[in-house]
Design an enzyme around this catalytic site. Structure first.
Site, PDB file in Angstrom:
ATOM      1  N   HIS A  60       0.804  -1.108   0.134  1.00 42.63           N
ATOM      2  CA  HIS A  60       0.038   0.063   0.093  1.00 42.63           C
ATOM      3  C   HIS A  60       0.705   1.166   0.068  1.00 42.63           C
ATOM      4  O   HIS A  60       1.900   1.362   0.638  1.00 42.63           O
ATOM      5  CB  HIS A  60      -1.174   0.019   1.108  1.00 42.63           C
ATOM      6  N   ASP A 172       5.556   3.155   7.027  1.00 39.52           N
ATOM      7  CA  ASP A 172       4.480   2.378   6.917  1.00 39.52           C
ATOM      8  C   ASP A 172       3.716   3.035   5.758  1.00 39.52           C
ATOM      9  O   ASP A 172       3.000   4.018   6.265  1.00 39.52           O
ATOM     10  CB  ASP A 172       3.868   2.195   8.234  1.00 39.52           C
ATOM     11  N   GLU A 201      -5.298   1.397   2.103  1.00 41.32           N
ATOM     12  CA  GLU A 201      -4.998   0.577   3.069  1.00 41.32           C
ATOM     13  C   GLU A 201      -5.503   0.915   4.377  1.00 41.32           C
ATOM     14  O   GLU A 201      -6.196   0.051   5.026  1.00 41.32           O
ATOM     15  CB  GLU A 201      -3.710  -0.145   2.980  1.00 41.32           C
ATOM     16  N   GLU A 202      -4.984   1.930   4.848  1.00 39.24           N
ATOM     17  CA  GLU A 202      -5.087   2.447   6.135  1.00 39.24           C
ATOM     18  C   GLU A 202      -6.522   2.656   6.612  1.00 39.24           C
ATOM     19  O   GLU A 202      -6.763   2.740   7.876  1.00 39.24           O
ATOM     20  CB  GLU A 202      -4.099   3.495   6.397  1.00 39.24           C
ATOM     21  N   ASP A 224       4.299  -5.061   3.617  1.00 38.91           N
ATOM     22  CA  ASP A 224       3.907  -3.992   4.711  1.00 38.91           C
ATOM     23  C   ASP A 224       5.065  -4.005   6.056  1.00 38.91           C
ATOM     24  O   ASP A 224       5.930  -4.621   5.884  1.00 38.91           O
ATOM     25  CB  ASP A 224       2.432  -4.545   5.098  1.00 38.91           C
ATOM     26  N   HIS A 315       3.205   4.326  13.047  1.00 40.88           N
ATOM     27  CA  HIS A 315       2.117   5.422  12.889  1.00 40.88           C
ATOM     28  C   HIS A 315       2.645   6.545  13.706  1.00 40.88           C
ATOM     29  O   HIS A 315       1.681   7.208  14.383  1.00 40.88           O
ATOM     30  CB  HIS A 315       0.776   4.681  13.519  1.00 40.88           C
TER      31      HIS A 315
HETATM   32 ZN    ZN Z   1       0.840  -0.700   6.566  1.00 44.37          ZN
END
Ligand code: ZN
Length: 345
Positions: A60, A172, A201-202, A224, A315
């Site tokens: 992603h 990420d 994706e998130e 990922d 994140h």
């Molecule tokens: Zn991810």
């Protein structure tokens, strides 16, 4: 590799607004693909022709961020989160807003000098935060092309730490994208390979869902990043994922509500690692999931596995990965593509 990661991580592509990142990825793949297209929702699909077995390699390209929710009369901007943020890490960050051009802003907060004691102890919620772009009025903000719906991303450049480790934002999944790009470029494929840089994706694995439906692959690997649990205070986590110990092969994520990887797929990826002397770690996780979950449930079912690069402080604007893990992940994905025929006929 570090240059590719820098390029991808320093650029911005909040879920739903992946255009800038998509163009970068496209440029990196052009000389290595037989066909490149962008589907109706914005997934980038690069295909390298091979035999009748179709392998989907998904990574992603979106990152968590924000969109503008409201602009007040004085020109301060309220934002709504896109994706899973922990509010405490956002105060005092610099952001970029994509108006008529790229504008910088800061997530401001009350200085400690004028805070009451109770206020200092309290976490600030995203809804109470604001972005300051330097404007004096709402009119001025609107003239910049910033309005309700404008995407807002964290701005943070990649820097080197010691021991071959690097820090930056959106590792990420830009690190995963870099790994997928490198494996796609280097692999000596016999199967047909579709590299899909997926959108959103998130916020619900959306691009993986629609692109898998379009491609109907026989098998898939999602690349990922995952939580590296080797940080101080990890005693209650009871997981042993660490930096520098190799890519992570998922067995179960989201307590099985996400993906439970089939034994055949696991055998394929694990044996590939073992036969090529690539170290790896195994993951059983209770939270988080990946594109592979959506692909797995497409049409009559598509066997799918996940190779992840462990990242500390995921994140956040200061994610940390080990470049050794990145290199090993490229090797593992590349070799898995090359020998897929030994496991799937
Ligand atoms: Zn991810």
């Amino acid at each position: 590799m570090i240059e590719l990661i820098k390029k991808l991580s320093n650029s911005h592509g909040v879920s739903g607004f992946e255009g800038e990142v998509r163009e970068l990825i496209k440029a990196e793949l052009e000389d290595f693909a037989d066909e490149i297209k962008v589907d109706k929702l914005g997934n980038l699909i690069a295909t390298r022709n091979g035999d009748e077995l179709d392998l989907m390699l998904s990574a992603h390209m979106d990152e968590i961020g924000f969109v503008v929710k409201k602009i007040d009369e004085k020109g301060f901007i309220r934002i709504a989160p896109i994706g899973g943020w922990f509010s405490q890490i956002l105060v005092a960050q610099r952001v970029v807003l994509y108006g008529k051009k790229k504008f910088y802003g800061v997530i401001g907060c009350k200085p400690p000098h004028v805070m009451k004691d109770e206020e200092r102890k309290k976490a600030i919620e995203i809804g109470d935060m604001f972005v300051d772009v330097g404007a004096r009025s709402k009119e001025e903000v609107l003239k910049l092309g910033i309005d309700v719906g404008t995407p807002v991303a964290i701005d943070r450049e990649v820097e080197l730490l010691v021991n071959n480790r690097i820090t930056g934002k959106a590792f990420d999944n830009r690190v995963g994208v870099a790994v997928a790009i490198e494996s796609f470029r280097k692999c000596n494929n016999s199967a047909t390979i579709h590299f899909v840089a997926t959108i959103q994706e998130e916020v619900g694995l959306k691009g993986a869902k629609t692109s898998a439906f379009l491609l109907e692959p026989d098998i898939a690997i999602a690349v990922d990043s995952c939580v590296s649990t080797d940080f101080p205070g990890n005693e209650s986590v009871h997981m042993d994922i660490a930096l520098g110990k190799g890519p992570v092969i998922t067995i179960v994520d989201a307590s099985g509500r996400g993906l439970i990887v089939s034994q055949k797929v696991l055998e394929w990826i694990k044996k590939t690692a073992e036969r090529n002397g690539i170290p790896y770690q195994l993951e059983v996780a209770e939270g988080g999931t990946t594109d592979a979950t959506a692909i797995n449930l497409t049409k009559e079912g598509i066997p799918a596995g996940v190779v992840s690069i462990p990242a500390r402080y995921i994140h956040s604007p200061v994610e940390v990965v080990d470049l050794k893990d990145v290199e090993w992940a490229v090797e593992l994905v590349k070799k898995s593509i090359e020998n897929v025929r030994d496991y799937f006929r």
